[in-house]
Design a protein around this motif. Structure first.
Motif, PDB file in Angstrom:
ATOM      1  N   ARG A 151       8.906  12.414  -0.716  1.00 27.11           N
ATOM      2  CA  ARG A 151       8.769  10.991  -0.401  1.00 27.11           C
ATOM      3  C   ARG A 151       8.507  10.780   1.075  1.00 27.11           C
ATOM      4  O   ARG A 151       7.714   9.920   1.472  1.00 27.11           O
ATOM      5  CB  ARG A 151      10.030  10.245  -0.840  1.00 27.11           C
ATOM      6  CG  ARG A 151      10.097  10.015  -2.350  1.00 27.11           C
ATOM      7  CD  ARG A 151      11.346   9.266  -2.755  1.00 27.11           C
ATOM      8  NE  ARG A 151      12.482  10.171  -2.928  1.00 27.11           N
ATOM      9  CZ  ARG A 151      13.625  10.085  -2.286  1.00 27.11           C
ATOM     10  NH1 ARG A 151      13.817   9.126  -1.386  1.00 27.11           N
ATOM     11  NH2 ARG A 151      14.602  10.939  -2.520  1.00 27.11           N
TER      12      ARG A 151
ATOM     13  N   HIS B 119      11.959   3.593   0.567  1.00 24.76           N
ATOM     14  CA  HIS B 119      11.352   4.835   0.106  1.00 24.76           C
ATOM     15  C   HIS B 119      12.231   6.037   0.408  1.00 24.76           C
ATOM     16  O   HIS B 119      12.119   7.069  -0.261  1.00 24.76           O
ATOM     17  CB  HIS B 119       9.972   5.009   0.752  1.00 24.76           C
ATOM     18  CG  HIS B 119       8.956   4.064   0.209  1.00 24.76           C
ATOM     19  ND1 HIS B 119       8.053   4.400  -0.764  1.00 24.76           N
ATOM     20  CD2 HIS B 119       8.739   2.751   0.485  1.00 24.76           C
ATOM     21  CE1 HIS B 119       7.318   3.347  -1.059  1.00 24.76           C
ATOM     22  NE2 HIS B 119       7.704   2.345  -0.318  1.00 24.76           N
TER      23      HIS B 119
ATOM     24  N   ARG C  15       4.847  11.689   1.906  1.00 29.54           N
ATOM     25  CA  ARG C  15       3.922  10.642   1.455  1.00 29.54           C
ATOM     26  C   ARG C  15       4.026   9.408   2.344  1.00 29.54           C
ATOM     27  O   ARG C  15       3.020   8.758   2.664  1.00 29.54           O
ATOM     28  CB  ARG C  15       4.193  10.278  -0.004  1.00 29.54           C
ATOM     29  CG  ARG C  15       3.732  11.327  -1.012  1.00 29.54           C
ATOM     30  CD  ARG C  15       3.630  10.741  -2.411  1.00 29.54           C
ATOM     31  NE  ARG C  15       4.912  10.240  -2.876  1.00 29.54           N
ATOM     32  CZ  ARG C  15       5.807  10.953  -3.566  1.00 29.54           C
ATOM     33  NH1 ARG C  15       5.542  12.221  -3.854  1.00 29.54           N
ATOM     34  NH2 ARG C  15       6.938  10.427  -3.967  1.00 29.54           N
TER      35      ARG C  15
ATOM     36  N   SER D 285       0.791  -1.231   0.000  1.00 34.88           N
ATOM     37  CA  SER D 285       0.000   0.000   0.000  1.00 34.88           C
ATOM     38  C   SER D 285       0.822   1.280   0.000  1.00 34.88           C
ATOM     39  O   SER D 285       0.262   2.358  -0.188  1.00 34.88           O
ATOM     40  CB  SER D 285      -0.930   0.013   1.223  1.00 34.88           C
ATOM     41  OG  SER D 285      -0.183   0.033   2.429  1.00 34.88           O
TER      42      SER D 285
ATOM     43  N   PRO E 172       3.057   4.401  -1.162  1.00 41.19           N
ATOM     44  CA  PRO E 172       3.084   5.118  -2.441  1.00 41.19           C
ATOM     45  C   PRO E 172       4.410   4.904  -3.166  1.00 41.19           C
ATOM     46  O   PRO E 172       5.402   4.476  -2.569  1.00 41.19           O
ATOM     47  CB  PRO E 172       2.917   6.576  -2.024  1.00 41.19           C
ATOM     48  CG  PRO E 172       3.483   6.629  -0.634  1.00 41.19           C
ATOM     49  CD  PRO E 172       3.122   5.315  -0.007  1.00 41.19           C
TER      50      PRO E 172
ATOM     51  N   ALA F 195       1.011   7.797   4.627  1.00 39.56           N
ATOM     52  CA  ALA F 195       0.608   6.397   4.471  1.00 39.56           C
ATOM     53  C   ALA F 195       0.714   5.640   5.783  1.00 39.56           C
ATOM     54  O   ALA F 195      -0.171   4.848   6.142  1.00 39.56           O
ATOM     55  CB  ALA F 195       1.467   5.730   3.403  1.00 39.56           C
TER      56      ALA F 195
END
Length: 236
Positions: free
Chosen positions: A91, A150, A94, A80, A82, A98
């Motif tokens: 980043r 990420h 985001r 899930s 991003p 999340a």
């Protein structure tokens, strides 16, 4: 109900799964603080003494459920999160969003985390504590690895520090998200107090964003809890 002792490993495992499954179902109905060993035993259909043949305490049951909830959460995050695109700040923001939203979607997990240090890690043996902490460490390492996918700019230790700070934020913020009726009435009666009611998702998101900014800026990559300067803190 007449108690029939489980005599094989398979039967014992089945009985343990039954107890854990019943406890998990109860947590969907009530907070951790309301789950009693007496009620759990009644729903399982065993005397409390017989439940204790499989788990040494209520807390031992709930710690195992916490370990399972953490494992499931991380597995769900794998699918899930991003795309890792944009600047480190983009980043990071985001990722923070999340993580906060996915935690908020798992109230049982958040409730267990909020009770972990103050309640669940008490009234357990050293063996149970060791097993639980190894499970916690595996989950923390997996979440730190996911974070670095990420944000590769984060050092390994800083990613682990972020996971620790995330856990502490969830533990602290969740009780404020579940105020008693007296506080709900106070917020409704006096609009000036409404701002004191914390929004769990927003608090967790902001905390992760700020911690990420600090970790990336300082780039210390030191273990969680360590003094990055390598000197003793002066206490006056």
């Amino acid at each position: 109900m007449t108690f029939q002792r489980a005599r094989t490993d398979e039967q014992r495992d089945q009985r343990r799964r039954q107890i854990l499954g019943t406890a998990a179902a109860m947590l969907a109905e009530m907070p951790v603080a309301k789950l009693s060993l007496n009620e759990l035993s009644r729903r399982v259909g065993l005397a409390k003494a017989n439940v204790l043949r499989y788990f040494e305490s209520r807390e031992a049951i709930l710690l195992q459920l916490l370990d399972a909830e953490l494992t499931e959460w991380i597995a769900a995050l794998e699918d899930s999160l991003p795309p890792a695109e944009g600047t480190p700040r983009e980043r990071g923001d985001r990722l923070a969003k999340a993580l906060a939203e996915s935690a908020a979607d798992r109230p049982v997990l958040c409730d267990l985390i909020s009770a972990q240090a103050g309640v669940l890690e008490h009234n357990v043996s050293t063996d149970v504590a060791v097993q639980h902490k190894h499970a916690t460490l595996r989950c923390a390492e997996a979440l730190a690895h996911l974070t670095r996918r990420h944000l590769p700019e984060l050092g390994t230790q800083d990613a682990f520090r972020l996971v620790g700070l995330l856990t502490l934020t969830i533990a602290a913020a969740w009780p404020y998200h579940q105020p008693p009726q007296a506080l709900l009435d106070a917020y409704a009666a006096d609009p000036a107090l409404a701002g004191l009611r914390a929004d769990f998702t927003d608090v967790v998101r902001q905390s992760i964003e700020i911690n990420l900014t600090g970790l990336l800026t300082r780039a210390e990559n030191t273990p969680l809890g360590a003094n990055p300067l390598g000197v003793d803190t002066v206490q006056g």
